[in-house]
Enzyme design. Structure first.
Site, short mmCIF file in Angstrom:
data_model
loop_
_atom_site.label_atom_id
_atom_site.label_comp_id
_atom_site.label_asym_id
_atom_site.label_seq_id
_atom_site.Cartn_x
_atom_site.Cartn_y
_atom_site.Cartn_z
N ARG A 172 -13.47 -22.14 7.31
CA ARG A 172 -11.82 -21.57 8.32
C ARG A 172 -13.26 -21.41 9.73
O ARG A 172 -13.87 -20.80 9.37
CB ARG A 172 -11.84 -20.81 8.08
CG ARG A 172 -10.28 -20.48 8.38
CD ARG A 172 -9.87 -19.80 7.66
NE ARG A 172 -9.50 -19.45 6.12
CZ ARG A 172 -9.06 -18.38 5.97
NH1 ARG A 172 -8.30 -17.32 6.46
NH2 ARG A 172 -8.96 -17.96 4.15
N ASN A 210 12.16 -0.55 7.16
CA ASN A 210 12.56 -0.79 7.67
C ASN A 210 13.49 -2.28 6.94
O ASN A 210 14.11 -3.35 6.75
CB ASN A 210 13.46 -1.56 8.92
CG ASN A 210 11.45 -2.49 9.36
OD1 ASN A 210 10.69 -3.02 8.20
ND2 ASN A 210 11.54 -3.32 10.36
N ILE A 251 0.65 -0.99 -0.35
CA ILE A 251 -0.07 0.41 -0.26
C ILE A 251 0.94 1.51 -0.42
O ILE A 251 0.40 2.24 -0.84
CB ILE A 251 -0.86 0.22 1.20
CG1 ILE A 251 -1.96 -1.16 1.77
CG2 ILE A 251 -1.67 1.04 1.21
CD1 ILE A 251 -2.85 -1.27 2.08
N ASP A 289 13.81 1.68 11.23
CA ASP A 289 12.78 1.21 12.20
C ASP A 289 11.91 1.97 12.79
O ASP A 289 12.89 3.02 13.70
CB ASP A 289 13.70 0.55 12.81
CG ASP A 289 12.48 -0.53 13.44
OD1 ASP A 289 12.71 -2.03 12.89
OD2 ASP A 289 11.16 -0.74 13.74
N TYR A 337 -2.82 -9.83 15.29
CA TYR A 337 -3.26 -9.04 14.45
C TYR A 337 -4.15 -7.83 14.36
O TYR A 337 -3.56 -6.57 14.86
CB TYR A 337 -2.86 -9.18 12.61
CG TYR A 337 -3.57 -8.01 11.91
CD1 TYR A 337 -2.05 -7.66 11.50
CD2 TYR A 337 -4.52 -7.81 11.22
CE1 TYR A 337 -2.04 -6.24 10.41
CE2 TYR A 337 -4.50 -7.12 9.95
CZ TYR A 337 -2.97 -5.98 9.88
OH TYR A 337 -3.32 -5.55 9.18
N LYS A 339 -3.66 -3.95 15.38
CA LYS A 339 -3.74 -2.86 14.67
C LYS A 339 -5.00 -1.76 16.18
O LYS A 339 -5.01 -1.00 15.76
CB LYS A 339 -4.46 -2.85 13.75
CG LYS A 339 -3.92 -4.09 12.86
CD LYS A 339 -2.64 -3.30 12.30
CE LYS A 339 -2.12 -1.81 11.75
NZ LYS A 339 -1.38 -1.30 11.13
P1 NAD Z 1 3.41 -4.24 3.46
O1 NAD Z 1 4.00 -5.65 4.39
O2 NAD Z 1 2.86 -5.04 2.31
O3 NAD Z 1 4.25 -2.96 4.05
C1 NAD Z 1 4.04 -2.53 5.13
C2 NAD Z 1 5.61 -2.32 5.70
O4 NAD Z 1 6.17 -1.75 6.66
C3 NAD Z 1 7.28 -3.27 4.91
O5 NAD Z 1 7.49 -2.08 3.46
C4 NAD Z 1 7.95 -3.36 5.38
O6 NAD Z 1 9.20 -3.55 5.45
C5 NAD Z 1 7.42 -2.13 7.03
N1 NAD Z 1 7.95 -2.32 7.92
C6 NAD Z 1 6.88 -3.37 9.38
N2 NAD Z 1 7.87 -3.28 9.95
C7 NAD Z 1 8.67 -2.30 9.80
C8 NAD Z 1 9.06 -1.23 10.88
N3 NAD Z 1 9.18 -1.99 12.47
N4 NAD Z 1 9.69 -0.25 10.70
C9 NAD Z 1 9.85 0.10 9.63
N5 NAD Z 1 9.42 -0.70 8.68
C10 NAD Z 1 8.97 -1.02 9.10
O7 NAD Z 1 1.83 -4.09 4.18
P2 NAD Z 1 0.64 -3.67 3.76
O8 NAD Z 1 -0.63 -4.15 3.03
O9 NAD Z 1 1.15 -2.40 2.46
O10 NAD Z 1 -0.19 -2.81 4.58
C11 NAD Z 1 -0.25 -1.64 4.80
C12 NAD Z 1 -0.64 -0.67 6.28
O11 NAD Z 1 -2.04 -1.33 5.51
C13 NAD Z 1 -0.28 -2.32 7.41
O12 NAD Z 1 -0.74 -1.25 8.49
C14 NAD Z 1 -1.49 -3.09 7.52
O13 NAD Z 1 -1.91 -3.18 8.66
C15 NAD Z 1 -2.46 -2.05 7.03
N6 NAD Z 1 -3.87 -2.72 6.21
C16 NAD Z 1 -3.40 -3.49 4.87
C17 NAD Z 1 -4.75 -4.26 4.58
C18 NAD Z 1 -4.55 -5.08 3.70
O14 NAD Z 1 -5.49 -5.64 2.63
N7 NAD Z 1 -3.09 -4.95 2.89
C19 NAD Z 1 -5.16 -4.08 5.22
C20 NAD Z 1 -6.04 -3.29 6.52
C21 NAD Z 1 -5.56 -2.75 6.66
#
Ligand code: NAD
Length: 321
Positions: free
Chosen positions: A266, A34, A12, A54, A140, A144
């Protein structure tokens, strides 16, 4: 204007970076990631400063003179959090509190936080409004929710201008099909590419609220510049899609006549999920614009073209559905 985006090398986050820079090409945009699951290459040649850091470490140096922080960095996904709840809490709870402390010290004005529909658990009624009770069903979902509550508490306690965006089921180009937390659309897409059956857990009548990542990126961009919009916002299409209907539509869009298989449901799977979206419309001026069929068609074309380019099959993981 300076914005710091955490998690910008993720699925995202990379779309959010592009949306922010499209809206304001003169923006001073810094990305912190990170690279635990992220990939720097996702950001291509976008004009931004990338920092491999981080969020749990002090970031005062990067946050000086920053007006807005968009916090997407997280350990994302239910199965991962069940396998390692401590790592999930460290990334999502400790990570968020540490980042808020950095923001407070640096005098950041506004924080936009990525929350999730996972905080609701099984809803009492649909459409799910922002004031519905929260019953997370996984570490999770709980992490969140806790992160969200910290962000909003910092608003009350320290006068930070904050909001939490509760993303529903996000899909679109760039989501990896081989991770344990890929969405059902990404998994179906990868299976269609390999001419494999589409597997449905249960009868396929369960519904989700799917939203295209371009719409999510636009919602984040609107939230970043709508100061004074506080509290929690559902970010969703506002329409329910049955999983069987989804499978049939994706099969038609791809032109691949693979079988649809049914597996046992599930335990604890949410039967009906659809969001009330009026609050985001009213306060942020946000409404999803990418229709499901349009989004699926674009995703299929993107996946097909990318696969041809690489000429290697995608590995297929177990998803969160
Ligand atoms: P993603 O894993 O692709 O992206 C998360 C990013 O955060 C990664 O690039 C990772 O390297 C980085 N990261 C993780 N821990 C870190 C830290 N301690 N310090 C610095 N960087 C760190 O996930 P995504 O699907 O792009 O999700 C982005 C956000 O949206 C998240 O907060 C997730 O909880 C939320 N979200 C996603 C969805 C979905 O359907 N994908 C739905 C609801 C909420």
């Amino acid at each position: 204007m300076r914005i710091v985006l955490t998690g910008g090398a993720g699925f995202i986050g990379s779309h959010v970076a592009a949306a922010l820079l499209t809206q304001d090409p003169a923006l001073d945009l810094a990305v912190i990631d990170n690279l635990s699951t992220g990939d720097r290459a996702r950001l291509g040649t976008l004009p931004l400063a990338f920092h491999r850091r981080d969020v749990r470490e002090p970031l005062d140096d990067l946050l000086a003179d920053t007006q807005v922080v968009v916090h997407l960095a997280a350990s994302a996904g239910v199965p991962r959090s069940v396998a390692d709840p401590l790592a999930d809490a460290q990334a999502n709870i400790a990570g968020t509190v540490a980042l808020l402390e950095s923001c407070r010290r640096a005098g950041v004005r506004r924080v936009v936080y990525a929350s999730s529909a996972a905080i609701y658990g099984v809803p009492d009624r649909v459409p799910i409004r922002e004031d519905a009770p929260t019953h997370p069903l996984s570490p999770y979902g709980l992490s969140k929710l806790t992160g969200e509550q910290y962000v909003l508490l910092y608003g009350d306690l320290f006068g930070l201008d904050t909001c939490a965006l509760r993303f529903f089921n996000v899909y679109g180009p760039g989501q990896r099909p081989d991770s344990s937390y890929s969405g059902v659309i990404t998994i179906f897409n990868a299976r269609l590419l390999r001419h494999q059956p589409l597997c449905i857990e249960g009868d396929g009548q369960q519904t989700k609220d799917f939203i295209h990542v371009h719409d999510v990126a636009r919602a984040v961009e609107l939230a970043a510049r709508t100061s004074g919009a506080n509290g929690a916002y559902n970010i969703a299409s506002g329409g329910p899609t049955g999983i069987l209907h989804l499978a049939r539509t994706m099969r038609r869009v791809s032109g691949r006549t693979v079988p649809i298989e049914f597996h046992p449901p599930r335990p604890g799977d949410v039967r009906q999920s659809v969001a009330a979206v009026q609050r985001a419309a009213q306060d942020l001026g946000f409404r999803a614009q990418v229709g499901l069929e349009t989004g699926l068609r674009a995703l299929w074309q993107h996946t097909d073209a990318a696969a041809e380019e690489r000429a290697v099959p995608f590995p297929v993981g177990k998803g969160k559905g």
